[in-house]
Design a protein around this motif. Sequence first.
Motif, PDB file in Angstrom:
ATOM      1  N   ALA A  97       0.766  -0.954  -0.274  1.00 34.31           N
ATOM      2  CA  ALA A  97       0.015   0.040   0.022  1.00 34.31           C
ATOM      3  C   ALA A  97       0.876   1.232   0.148  1.00 34.31           C
ATOM      4  CB  ALA A  97      -0.855  -0.020   1.140  1.00 34.31           C
ATOM      5  N   THR A  98       1.997   1.108   0.871  1.00 36.81           N
ATOM      6  CA  THR A  98       2.759   2.462   0.756  1.00 36.81           C
ATOM      7  C   THR A  98       3.332   2.622  -0.453  1.00 36.81           C
ATOM      8  OG1 THR A  98       3.093   1.885   3.014  1.00 36.81           O
ATOM      9  CG2 THR A  98       4.913   3.492   1.968  1.00 36.81           C
ATOM     10  N   MET A  99       3.777   1.628  -1.056  1.00 34.79           N
ATOM     11  CA  MET A  99       4.598   1.900  -2.515  1.00 34.79           C
ATOM     12  C   MET A  99       3.476   2.449  -3.637  1.00 34.79           C
ATOM     13  SD  MET A  99       4.702   0.557  -5.410  1.00 34.79           S
ATOM     14  CE  MET A  99       5.864  -0.654  -6.651  1.00 34.79           C
ATOM     15  N   LEU A 100       2.492   1.853  -3.416  1.00 31.00           N
ATOM     16  CA  LEU A 100       1.246   2.295  -4.515  1.00 31.00           C
ATOM     17  C   LEU A 100       0.722   3.672  -4.195  1.00 31.00           C
ATOM     18  CD1 LEU A 100      -0.596  -1.196  -4.527  1.00 31.00           C
ATOM     19  CD2 LEU A 100       0.639   0.067  -6.292  1.00 31.00           C
ATOM     20  N   ARG A 101       0.758   3.969  -2.767  1.00 31.11           N
ATOM     21  CA  ARG A 101       0.365   5.458  -2.443  1.00 31.11           C
ATOM     22  C   ARG A 101       1.423   6.353  -3.061  1.00 31.11           C
ATOM     23  NH1 ARG A 101       0.350   5.738   2.884  1.00 31.11           N
ATOM     24  NH2 ARG A 101       2.448   6.122   2.656  1.00 31.11           N
ATOM     25  N   LEU A 154       1.649  14.554   7.897  1.00 34.81           N
ATOM     26  CA  LEU A 154       1.853  15.659   8.935  1.00 34.81           C
ATOM     27  C   LEU A 154       2.556  15.238  10.529  1.00 34.81           C
ATOM     28  CD1 LEU A 154      -1.372  17.577   8.618  1.00 34.81           C
ATOM     29  CD2 LEU A 154       0.525  17.903   7.282  1.00 34.81           C
ATOM     30  N   LEU A 155       2.766  14.080  10.554  1.00 35.59           N
ATOM     31  CA  LEU A 155       3.244  13.524  11.635  1.00 35.59           C
ATOM     32  C   LEU A 155       4.702  13.769  11.587  1.00 35.59           C
ATOM     33  CD1 LEU A 155       1.404  10.059  12.107  1.00 35.59           C
ATOM     34  CD2 LEU A 155       0.960  12.178  13.491  1.00 35.59           C
ATOM     35  N   PRO A 156       5.665  13.964  12.706  1.00 33.17           N
ATOM     36  CA  PRO A 156       7.063  14.055  12.638  1.00 33.17           C
ATOM     37  C   PRO A 156       7.720  12.465  12.212  1.00 33.17           C
ATOM     38  CG  PRO A 156       6.292  14.342  14.940  1.00 33.17           C
ATOM     39  CD  PRO A 156       4.923  13.861  14.167  1.00 33.17           C
ATOM     40  N   ARG A 157       8.763  12.575  11.624  1.00 32.17           N
ATOM     41  CA  ARG A 157       9.245  11.590  10.584  1.00 32.17           C
ATOM     42  C   ARG A 157       9.372  10.166  11.473  1.00 32.17           C
ATOM     43  NH1 ARG A 157       9.411  10.139   5.752  1.00 32.17           N
ATOM     44  NH2 ARG A 157      11.131   8.589   5.438  1.00 32.17           N
ATOM     45  N   ASP A 158       9.841  10.311  12.610  1.00 33.18           N
ATOM     46  CA  ASP A 158       9.887   9.187  13.467  1.00 33.18           C
ATOM     47  C   ASP A 158       8.590   8.480  13.668  1.00 33.18           C
ATOM     48  OD1 ASP A 158       9.297  11.120  15.172  1.00 33.18           O
ATOM     49  OD2 ASP A 158      10.176  10.228  16.945  1.00 33.18           O
ATOM     50  N   ILE A 159       7.636   9.348  14.057  1.00 37.16           N
ATOM     51  CA  ILE A 159       6.381   8.536  14.323  1.00 37.16           C
ATOM     52  C   ILE A 159       5.808   8.051  12.927  1.00 37.16           C
ATOM     53  CG2 ILE A 159       4.014   9.140  14.834  1.00 37.16           C
ATOM     54  CD1 ILE A 159       5.193  11.013  16.801  1.00 37.16           C
ATOM     55  N   THR A 160       6.028   8.880  11.897  1.00 36.10           N
ATOM     56  CA  THR A 160       5.561   8.354  10.388  1.00 36.10           C
ATOM     57  C   THR A 160       6.084   6.856  10.081  1.00 36.10           C
ATOM     58  OG1 THR A 160       5.184  10.622   9.576  1.00 36.10           O
ATOM     59  CG2 THR A 160       5.320   8.762   8.120  1.00 36.10           C
ATOM     60  N   ASP A 161       7.484   6.807  10.500  1.00 35.02           N
ATOM     61  CA  ASP A 161       8.264   5.671  10.057  1.00 35.02           C
ATOM     62  C   ASP A 161       7.722   4.569  11.020  1.00 35.02           C
ATOM     63  OD1 ASP A 161       9.801   6.923   8.291  1.00 35.02           O
ATOM     64  OD2 ASP A 161      11.604   6.994   9.740  1.00 35.02           O
ATOM     65  N   VAL A 164       3.988   3.539   9.346  1.00 33.78           N
ATOM     66  CA  VAL A 164       4.324   2.909   8.085  1.00 33.78           C
ATOM     67  C   VAL A 164       4.805   1.191   8.384  1.00 33.78           C
ATOM     68  CG1 VAL A 164       5.769   2.675   6.035  1.00 33.78           C
ATOM     69  CG2 VAL A 164       4.808   4.774   6.754  1.00 33.78           C
ATOM     70  N   GLU A 165       5.847   1.080   9.128  1.00 38.01           N
ATOM     71  CA  GLU A 165       6.163  -0.129   9.595  1.00 38.01           C
ATOM     72  C   GLU A 165       5.100  -0.903  10.010  1.00 38.01           C
ATOM     73  OE1 GLU A 165       8.817  -3.064   9.730  1.00 38.01           O
ATOM     74  OE2 GLU A 165       9.120  -1.125   8.976  1.00 38.01           O
ATOM     75  N   LYS A 166       4.211  -0.419  10.817  1.00 39.06           N
ATOM     76  CA  LYS A 166       3.181  -1.395  11.498  1.00 39.06           C
ATOM     77  C   LYS A 166       2.282  -1.684  10.375  1.00 39.06           C
ATOM     78  CE  LYS A 166       2.816  -1.540  15.891  1.00 39.06           C
ATOM     79  NZ  LYS A 166       2.953  -2.717  16.498  1.00 39.06           N
TER      80      LYS A 166
END
Length: 170
Positions: A97-101, A154-161, A164-166
Motif C-alpha cells: 500500500a505504501t509503495m502504491l500510494r 503531517l506527523l513527525p518523521r519518526d512517528i510516520t516511520d 508505516v512499519e506497522k
Amino acid sequence: GRNEPGDGNDGGVNILQSPVIKLAGKFPNDPLRIPPFFSNLEDLFDQFRVPEDQQATILQMLTIDHVRELISRLPGDFKRNYILLKGAILDEFKINATMLRDSFNKARKLPSESYATFANRLHNILLYYLDSRNIGRDFDRLVQLICADKMKELLPRDITDFVVEKELHE
C-alpha cells in the motif's frame, strides 16, 4: 454443454495448451505493472475455469528470470499455491500500500504517453492502492483512508516511520 478438451473444464487439460498462457502475456519488468498483471491473470483463471492446482504452475511459466530465481528459493508449498506464490512475488517487488500510494502521489506524465494514457495509469495505480487497503466501494472507508494518509504526512518523521512499519505488517 459438454466439456471440450482444453476448455479448462475437464481438469485434465495440458497446461501448455492453456489459452491463459497466450492471453496473459509475460510477467512485467515494471513493478507498477505487476498488480494489473495479476488482476488480468486472475480474470483469465476465472474466465477459463483454471483449476487452483494449475494456477501456480501457469504463473511460473509466465515469469521473468528475476522472478524464477526467487521462486527457486521458495519452499515447495509456495511453488504449488498461487496465493502464496503471488504474495512472495509482491513482497519481493515491495508492492504494498505504501509503495502504491507513493507511486500515485509522485506520478508524472511521461513524455512518451498521451494525457489519456497518463490518466488511465493514474486511475489504475489509485485503484490498486485502494484495493490494497481493502476499501472496496465504501465511501466512508475512503474518506477515513484519505484523512489517515493526510495525518501521516503531517506527523513527525519518526512517528510516520513507526506507523508505516506497522502498516507493512498488517
